[in-house]
Design a protein around this motif. Structure first.
Motif, PDB file in Angstrom:
ATOM      1  N   HIS A 237      72.108  10.352 177.177  1.00 32.96           N
ATOM      2  CA  HIS A 237      71.232  11.023 178.486  1.00 32.96           C
ATOM      3  C   HIS A 237      72.969  12.000 178.783  1.00 32.96           C
ATOM      4  CE1 HIS A 237      73.863   8.180 180.931  1.00 32.96           C
ATOM      5  NE2 HIS A 237      72.869   7.191 180.598  1.00 32.96           N
ATOM      6  N   SER A 238      74.488  11.268 178.228  1.00 32.25           N
ATOM      7  CA  SER A 238      75.514  12.094 178.765  1.00 32.25           C
ATOM      8  C   SER A 238      76.533  11.970 177.470  1.00 32.25           C
ATOM      9  CB  SER A 238      75.907  10.471 179.177  1.00 32.25           C
ATOM     10  OG  SER A 238      76.543   9.913 178.919  1.00 32.25           O
ATOM     11  N   THR A 239      75.476  12.788 176.330  1.00 35.77           N
ATOM     12  CA  THR A 239      76.676  12.747 175.317  1.00 35.77           C
ATOM     13  C   THR A 239      75.956  14.043 173.992  1.00 35.77           C
ATOM     14  OG1 THR A 239      76.754  10.349 175.071  1.00 35.77           O
ATOM     15  CG2 THR A 239      77.098  11.620 172.793  1.00 35.77           C
ATOM     16  N   GLN A 240      76.809  15.077 173.484  1.00 33.99           N
ATOM     17  CA  GLN A 240      75.437  15.986 172.897  1.00 33.99           C
ATOM     18  C   GLN A 240      76.892  16.422 171.854  1.00 33.99           C
ATOM     19  OE1 GLN A 240      75.561  19.888 174.903  1.00 33.99           O
ATOM     20  NE2 GLN A 240      74.852  18.066 177.111  1.00 33.99           N
ATOM     21  N   PRO A 241      75.991  16.831 170.687  1.00 36.01           N
ATOM     22  CA  PRO A 241      76.932  17.427 169.671  1.00 36.01           C
ATOM     23  C   PRO A 241      78.385  18.341 170.372  1.00 36.01           C
ATOM     24  CG  PRO A 241      75.194  17.280 168.753  1.00 36.01           C
ATOM     25  CD  PRO A 241      75.626  17.745 170.277  1.00 36.01           C
ATOM     26  N   VAL A 242      79.498  18.285 169.151  1.00 39.91           N
ATOM     27  CA  VAL A 242      80.375  19.634 169.447  1.00 39.91           C
ATOM     28  C   VAL A 242      80.920  20.367 168.461  1.00 39.91           C
ATOM     29  CG1 VAL A 242      81.681  17.930 171.224  1.00 39.91           C
ATOM     30  CG2 VAL A 242      82.466  17.535 169.525  1.00 39.91           C
ATOM     31  N   THR A 243      81.693  21.555 168.896  1.00 37.82           N
ATOM     32  CA  THR A 243      82.235  22.496 167.568  1.00 37.82           C
ATOM     33  C   THR A 243      83.372  21.587 167.417  1.00 37.82           C
ATOM     34  OG1 THR A 243      83.223  24.072 168.740  1.00 37.82           O
ATOM     35  CG2 THR A 243      81.211  23.949 169.201  1.00 37.82           C
ATOM     36  N   GLU A 244      83.469  22.522 165.668  1.00 38.11           N
ATOM     37  CA  GLU A 244      85.183  22.044 165.300  1.00 38.11           C
ATOM     38  C   GLU A 244      86.344  23.091 166.574  1.00 38.11           C
ATOM     39  OE1 GLU A 244      86.377  20.517 162.718  1.00 38.11           O
ATOM     40  OE2 GLU A 244      83.865  20.114 161.949  1.00 38.11           O
ATOM     41  N   SER A 245      86.421  24.007 167.354  1.00 38.03           N
ATOM     42  CA  SER A 245      87.002  23.892 168.439  1.00 38.03           C
ATOM     43  C   SER A 245      86.976  23.138 169.637  1.00 38.03           C
ATOM     44  CB  SER A 245      86.876  25.578 168.304  1.00 38.03           C
ATOM     45  OG  SER A 245      85.723  25.903 169.077  1.00 38.03           O
ATOM     46  N   ASP A 247      87.556  19.774 172.281  1.00 36.89           N
ATOM     47  CA  ASP A 247      88.231  18.587 172.077  1.00 36.89           C
ATOM     48  C   ASP A 247      86.961  17.352 171.282  1.00 36.89           C
ATOM     49  OD1 ASP A 247      90.532  19.594 173.092  1.00 36.89           O
ATOM     50  OD2 ASP A 247      90.060  19.226 175.369  1.00 36.89           O
ATOM     51  N   GLU A 248      87.458  16.661 171.496  1.00 40.62           N
ATOM     52  CA  GLU A 248      87.254  15.161 170.925  1.00 40.62           C
ATOM     53  C   GLU A 248      86.078  15.194 171.790  1.00 40.62           C
ATOM     54  OE1 GLU A 248      88.106  11.102 168.614  1.00 40.62           O
ATOM     55  OE2 GLU A 248      89.379  12.975 168.401  1.00 40.62           O
ATOM     56  N   ARG A 249      86.209  14.754 172.160  1.00 38.44           N
ATOM     57  CA  ARG A 249      84.996  14.163 173.887  1.00 38.44           C
ATOM     58  C   ARG A 249      84.935  15.053 174.758  1.00 38.44           C
ATOM     59  NH1 ARG A 249      85.874   9.297 175.472  1.00 38.44           N
ATOM     60  NH2 ARG A 249      85.201   9.410 177.216  1.00 38.44           N
ATOM     61  N   ALA A 250      84.720  16.439 173.883  1.00 32.55           N
ATOM     62  CA  ALA A 250      83.966  17.749 174.518  1.00 32.55           C
ATOM     63  C   ALA A 250      82.527  17.200 174.973  1.00 32.55           C
ATOM     64  CB  ALA A 250      84.629  19.268 174.174  1.00 32.55           C
ATOM     65  N   GLY A 251      81.842  16.734 174.219  1.00 33.34           N
ATOM     66  CA  GLY A 251      80.132  15.888 174.477  1.00 33.34           C
ATOM     67  C   GLY A 251      79.682  15.652 175.302  1.00 33.34           C
ATOM     68  N   ARG A 252      80.988  14.787 175.860  1.00 34.44           N
ATOM     69  CA  ARG A 252      80.877  13.826 177.395  1.00 34.44           C
ATOM     70  C   ARG A 252      80.428  14.368 178.270  1.00 34.44           C
ATOM     71  NH1 ARG A 252      82.347   8.853 174.277  1.00 34.44           N
ATOM     72  NH2 ARG A 252      81.195   7.596 176.182  1.00 34.44           N
ATOM     73  N   TRP A 253      79.926  14.607 178.940  1.00 37.17           N
ATOM     74  CA  TRP A 253      78.959  14.974 180.387  1.00 37.17           C
ATOM     75  C   TRP A 253      79.016  16.446 180.496  1.00 37.17           C
ATOM     76  CZ3 TRP A 253      83.034  10.723 179.964  1.00 37.17           C
ATOM     77  CH2 TRP A 253      82.268   9.455 179.950  1.00 37.17           C
ATOM     78  N   LYS A 254      78.903  17.112 179.235  1.00 28.44           N
ATOM     79  CA  LYS A 254      79.216  18.581 178.899  1.00 28.44           C
ATOM     80  C   LYS A 254      78.990  18.938 180.273  1.00 28.44           C
ATOM     81  CE  LYS A 254      79.854  21.620 174.734  1.00 28.44           C
ATOM     82  NZ  LYS A 254      78.999  21.537 173.770  1.00 28.44           N
ATOM     83  N   GLY A 255      79.655  20.247 180.519  1.00 28.78           N
ATOM     84  CA  GLY A 255      79.170  20.942 182.005  1.00 28.78           C
ATOM     85  C   GLY A 255      79.594  20.493 182.875  1.00 28.78           C
ATOM     86  N   ARG A 256      80.288  19.214 182.572  1.00 25.41           N
ATOM     87  CA  ARG A 256      81.055  18.606 184.618  1.00 25.41           C
ATOM     88  C   ARG A 256      81.986  18.322 184.252  1.00 25.41           C
ATOM     89  NH1 ARG A 256      76.776  13.452 184.723  1.00 25.41           N
ATOM     90  NH2 ARG A 256      75.660  13.770 182.422  1.00 25.41           N
ATOM     91  N   ASN A 257      83.257  18.318 185.439  1.00 28.05           N
ATOM     92  CA  ASN A 257      84.082  17.573 185.451  1.00 28.05           C
ATOM     93  C   ASN A 257      85.237  16.310 185.630  1.00 28.05           C
ATOM     94  OD1 ASN A 257      86.954  18.196 185.649  1.00 28.05           O
ATOM     95  ND2 ASN A 257      86.876  18.501 187.922  1.00 28.05           N
ATOM     96  N   LYS A 258      84.823  16.018 184.122  1.00 30.61           N
ATOM     97  CA  LYS A 258      84.357  14.447 184.026  1.00 30.61           C
ATOM     98  C   LYS A 258      84.743  13.939 182.885  1.00 30.61           C
ATOM     99  CE  LYS A 258      81.242  10.283 184.499  1.00 30.61           C
ATOM    100  NZ  LYS A 258      80.256   9.833 184.938  1.00 30.61           N
TER     101      LYS A 258
END
Length: 299
Positions: A237-245, A247-258
């Protein structure tokens, strides 16, 4: 002798790096002072991760690895399994099953067990819960949306603390790296938590590409989600794919300051959470007593 941290006094600053006192068993208890911790990090940063692991094996009576089976954690597992060292690397693993992992992650756990049959995995779940249904009956649906702080605590932090306590853990290996971004950008190889638990990040200096190269070269089993654009995998519920550009953990809690779930944050956060829960409990108790007295007075 289990390394522990305490506040360094001016006397500690001047000594050899250790501060000792007598325990009830008559043996000295050893602490890391800040100067010694700094020195160790300077030295460990020069070593290959496998040499960091060898240092850990000689330094901690009870050393475990904590992992959610991410890429770096898998690389560490493989390194431990292949470690050529005089001492046996008897390192067991702690897995926190939040009950909300992707099916692909749970499948990977089983494949890891088959690949490394000598690896002992200790699985800890939220207290009093064996299934997602039991968790939701106890804490409500979508707790991560209703009360994110409470979710992090009951699903991750409390099970981790229970694991450290029950297994009598002195030191833990983690898969955190500086290049993962967020709060990990200034990560040291060796960290001392407020309660004395030592965390070791053997691959802190490695890049994502270095980890990928190791995984490929050693044919280490990985999460199938990596082929779908995921680079760091947590709860579904808190993990999404990321693009090459990104950060590695950008898909974790995406859109939140966390960027962290709470396990690797300062323990004061846990204390604040518990204090807040106790305050709410006392307030509810006070209101219940007050309402009871009002009902009794009116009857």
């Amino acid at each position: 002798m289990a390394p522990r941290q305490r506040s360094a006094s001016s006397e500690d600053e001047a000594d050899s790096g250790y501060a000792s006192g007598c325990s009830t068993a008559g043996l000295p208890e050893v602490y890391f002072t800040r100067p010694h911790l700094k020195f160790l990090n300077q030295q460990l940063a020069k070593l290959d991760p496998r040499d960091v692991l060898k240092w850990c094996i000689t330094s901690f009576p009870t050393l475990y690895q904590t992992s959610a089976f991410g890429l770096t954690g898998l690389a560490i597992m493989d390194m431990v399994d292949k470690l050529d060292f005089t001492l046996k690397p008897n390192i067991e693993l702690i897995f926190i099953d939040t009950l909300y992992h992707f099916p692909q992650t749970l499948d990977l756990v089983e494949r890891v067990k088959q690949r490394y049959p000598n690896l002992i995995i200790h699985t800890f779940k939220p207290e009093g819960c064996e299934t997602t249904r039991e968790f939701e009956e106890k804490h409500g649906m979508q707790l991560w949306e209703a009360d994110e702080e409470k979710y992090d605590y009951v699903a991750k932090v409390e099970p981790a603390q229970r694991a450290y306590s029950q297994l009598n853990v002195d030191g833990v290996l983690t898969g955190r790296r500086r290049t993962q971004g967020g709060k990990r950008g200034e990560l040291d190889i060796l960290e001392a938590a407020d309660d004395g638990l030592i965390k070791v990040n053997p691959l802190a200096n490695w890049s994502f590409k270095q980890v990928q190269a190791y995984i490929k070269e050693n044919n280490v089993p990985t999460n199938d989600l990596l082929d779908q654009g995921y680079r760091s995998v947590g709860d579904w519920h808190s993990t999404q794919p990321v693009t090459e550009s990104e950060d590695e953990r950008a898909g974790r809690w995406k859109g939140r300051n966390k960027t962290e779930c709470g396990i690797h944050n300062k323990r004061s956060r846990y204390a604040m959470f518990l204090a807040d829960q106790e305050q709410k409990r006392q307030q509810e108790l006070s209101e219940a007593i007050s309402n009871g007295l009002e009902i009794e007075a009116s009857s």
